[in-house]
Design a protein around this motif. Structure first.
Motif, mmCIF file in Angstrom:
data_model
loop_
_atom_site.group_PDB
_atom_site.id
_atom_site.type_symbol
_atom_site.label_atom_id
_atom_site.label_comp_id
_atom_site.label_asym_id
_atom_site.label_seq_id
_atom_site.Cartn_x
_atom_site.Cartn_y
_atom_site.Cartn_z
ATOM 1 N N VAL A 88 37.731 88.488 15.926
ATOM 2 C CA VAL A 88 37.378 87.732 14.500
ATOM 3 C C VAL A 88 38.165 88.190 13.620
ATOM 4 O O VAL A 88 37.532 89.531 13.335
ATOM 5 N N SER A 89 37.688 87.076 12.169
ATOM 6 C CA SER A 89 38.501 87.958 11.093
ATOM 7 C C SER A 89 37.685 88.232 10.345
ATOM 8 O O SER A 89 36.462 88.651 11.095
ATOM 9 N N PHE A 90 38.556 89.258 9.446
ATOM 10 C CA PHE A 90 37.382 90.209 8.426
ATOM 11 C C PHE A 90 35.948 89.071 7.882
ATOM 12 O O PHE A 90 35.175 89.526 7.427
ATOM 13 N N HIS A 111 32.762 98.480 11.939
ATOM 14 C CA HIS A 111 32.985 96.915 11.481
ATOM 15 C C HIS A 111 32.685 97.246 10.275
ATOM 16 O O HIS A 111 33.256 96.861 9.550
ATOM 17 N N ALA A 112 31.904 98.161 10.192
ATOM 18 C CA ALA A 112 30.555 98.507 8.851
ATOM 19 C C ALA A 112 31.935 99.455 8.211
ATOM 20 O O ALA A 112 31.500 98.759 6.324
ATOM 21 N N MET A 152 25.191 95.438 12.484
ATOM 22 C CA MET A 152 26.736 94.990 12.945
ATOM 23 C C MET A 152 27.261 96.841 13.498
ATOM 24 O O MET A 152 26.944 97.658 12.699
ATOM 25 N N TYR A 153 27.913 96.248 14.710
ATOM 26 C CA TYR A 153 28.405 98.035 14.927
ATOM 27 C C TYR A 153 29.250 99.113 13.233
ATOM 28 O O TYR A 153 30.017 98.974 12.543
ATOM 29 N N ALA A 163 35.198 86.303 8.812
ATOM 30 C CA ALA A 163 33.828 86.292 9.704
ATOM 31 C C ALA A 163 32.712 87.369 9.895
ATOM 32 O O ALA A 163 31.632 86.701 9.760
ATOM 33 N N ARG A 164 33.735 88.617 9.800
ATOM 34 C CA ARG A 164 32.817 89.451 9.779
ATOM 35 C C ARG A 164 31.439 90.499 9.019
ATOM 36 O O ARG A 164 30.567 90.165 8.996
ATOM 37 N N VAL A 165 32.366 89.827 8.326
ATOM 38 C CA VAL A 165 31.898 90.393 6.595
ATOM 39 C C VAL A 165 30.023 88.879 5.760
ATOM 40 O O VAL A 165 30.171 89.748 4.684
ATOM 41 N N ARG A 177 34.551 99.519 7.619
ATOM 42 C CA ARG A 177 35.868 98.215 6.661
ATOM 43 C C ARG A 177 35.585 98.149 5.356
ATOM 44 O O ARG A 177 35.863 98.020 4.499
#
Length: 114
Positions: free
Chosen positions: A87-89, A19-20, A15-16, A91-93, A22
């Motif tokens: 994109v929600s947190f 984003h990682a 991942m970017y 969904a990303r995590v 957070r």
């Protein structure tokens, strides 16, 4: 910049870095390089699940929505931008959380930046 999470318990996740960051800030880990040991996994899972619940309880602010929509005019012109799809947190995590659960079950560490 990309970050790749690795564990012997799951498939790699890339991942970017932004984003990682957070996720890793929640765990008080360095974004460039680190490890989550088997002993740290249960607390890491709890912290991330709590952050997911918190993010779902607090929707995106009007200020953020206004900034995203500023690139689009009332006539529907997009100024050469695609329609934004936030994109929600959660969904990303999700993939990272699944990796943490698998690593916890198998008592394997999760590493990145190595």
């Amino acid at each position: 910049m990309l970050i790749t999470f690795k564990s012997k318990a799951a498939t790699e996740i890339t991942m970017y870095k932004e984003h990682a960051r957070r996720i890793l800030d929640l765990l008080h880990k360095d974004v460039d390089r680190g490890i989550i040991t088997p002993a740290e996994l249960p607390l890491a899972i709890v912290k991330i699940e709590a952050a997911i619940a918190d993010s779902k309880a607090h929707p995106v602010s009007e200020e953020v929505s206004r900034d995203v929509n500023a690139h689009h005019s009332e006539k529907g012109d997009d100024h050469e931008h695609e329609i934004p799809e936030p994109v929600s947190f959660a969904a990303r995590v999700f993939p990272v959380l699944e990796m943490l659960h698998a690593a916890n079950k198998m008592q394997k560490e999760v590493v990145w930046g190595v």
